[in-house]
Scaffold this motif. Structure first.
Motif, PDB file in Angstrom:
ATOM      1  N   GLN A  39       0.669  -1.270   0.103  1.00 20.00           N
ATOM      2  CA  GLN A  39       0.096  -0.110  -0.117  1.00 20.00           C
ATOM      3  C   GLN A  39       0.925   1.178   0.072  1.00 20.00           C
ATOM      4  OE1 GLN A  39      -2.267  -0.878   3.247  1.00 20.00           O
ATOM      5  NE2 GLN A  39      -3.941  -1.472   2.250  1.00 20.00           N
ATOM      6  N   ARG A  40       1.863   1.244   0.731  1.00 18.24           N
ATOM      7  CA  ARG A  40       2.907   2.521   0.769  1.00 18.24           C
ATOM      8  C   ARG A  40       3.414   2.683  -0.351  1.00 18.24           C
ATOM      9  NH1 ARG A  40       4.084   0.180   5.965  1.00 18.24           N
ATOM     10  NH2 ARG A  40       6.052  -0.717   5.209  1.00 18.24           N
ATOM     11  N   GLN A  41       3.830   1.476  -1.177  1.00 19.72           N
ATOM     12  CA  GLN A  41       4.365   1.694  -2.442  1.00 19.72           C
ATOM     13  C   GLN A  41       3.471   2.101  -3.510  1.00 19.72           C
ATOM     14  OE1 GLN A  41       6.102  -2.447  -3.075  1.00 19.72           O
ATOM     15  NE2 GLN A  41       7.798  -2.014  -2.147  1.00 19.72           N
ATOM     16  N   ALA A  42       2.344   1.815  -3.534  1.00 17.57           N
ATOM     17  CA  ALA A  42       1.303   2.213  -4.438  1.00 17.57           C
ATOM     18  C   ALA A  42       1.138   3.649  -4.124  1.00 17.57           C
ATOM     19  CB  ALA A  42      -0.260   1.504  -4.214  1.00 17.57           C
ATOM     20  N   ARG A  53       3.832   5.681  -5.496  1.00 16.91           N
ATOM     21  CA  ARG A  53       3.853   5.703  -7.119  1.00 16.91           C
ATOM     22  C   ARG A  53       2.440   6.761  -7.286  1.00 16.91           C
ATOM     23  NH1 ARG A  53       3.819   0.537  -7.529  1.00 16.91           N
ATOM     24  NH2 ARG A  53       1.389   0.242  -7.350  1.00 16.91           N
ATOM     25  N   ASN A  54       1.580   7.032  -6.856  1.00 10.66           N
ATOM     26  CA  ASN A  54       0.754   7.772  -6.990  1.00 10.66           C
ATOM     27  C   ASN A  54       1.151   9.251  -7.001  1.00 10.66           C
ATOM     28  OD1 ASN A  54      -1.111   5.673  -7.824  1.00 10.66           O
ATOM     29  ND2 ASN A  54      -2.183   5.389  -5.920  1.00 10.66           N
ATOM     30  N   VAL A  55       1.709   9.437  -5.868  1.00 10.50           N
ATOM     31  CA  VAL A  55       2.148  10.808  -5.531  1.00 10.50           C
ATOM     32  C   VAL A  55       3.036  11.216  -6.604  1.00 10.50           C
ATOM     33  CG1 VAL A  55       3.724  11.976  -4.055  1.00 10.50           C
ATOM     34  CG2 VAL A  55       1.851  10.731  -3.100  1.00 10.50           C
ATOM     35  N   LYS A  56       4.018  10.223  -6.934  1.00 13.04           N
ATOM     36  CA  LYS A  56       5.039  10.453  -8.145  1.00 13.04           C
ATOM     37  C   LYS A  56       4.259  11.066  -9.546  1.00 13.04           C
ATOM     38  CE  LYS A  56       9.005   8.071  -6.539  1.00 13.04           C
ATOM     39  NZ  LYS A  56      10.162   7.461  -6.792  1.00 13.04           N
TER      40      LYS A  56
END
Length: 89
Positions: A6-9, A12-15
């Motif tokens: 979830q943290r990785q997703a 990725r969304n923020v980027k």
């Protein structure tokens, strides 16, 4: 607590959001050819609305008619398909 996946997703969304903000994906930043085409398309719709065409031309107008007639599969149809199915073309 968020999982690692979830943290990785989220990261990725923020980027992706930051990248889109940097690129400023607005109509003003599109290629000239695209802006011209969009402008012509909008002008044609406005012209039809001003002249009061007898048959609706936009997909939204065709969708309203299809809803009233309870046409099956209308949500997956494009403008031309809707016009054909409604006998407007």
């Amino acid at each position: 607590m968020a999982t690692q996946k979830q943290r990785q997703a989220a990261k990725r969304n923020v980027k992706q959001a930051q990248k889109a903000a940097r690129q400023k994906k607005t109509i003003a930043h599109m290629p000239k050819k695209t802006r011209t085409a969009l402008g012509k398309q909008g002008a044609a719709v406005a012209q039809r609305k001003r002249t009061g065409g007898t048959s609706p031309k936009t997909r939204q107008e065709l969708m309203r008619i299809a809803q009233r007639r309870n046409l099956p599969g209308r949500s997956k149809m494009g403008r031309d398909e809707l016009a054909r199915a409604l006998g407007q073309k």
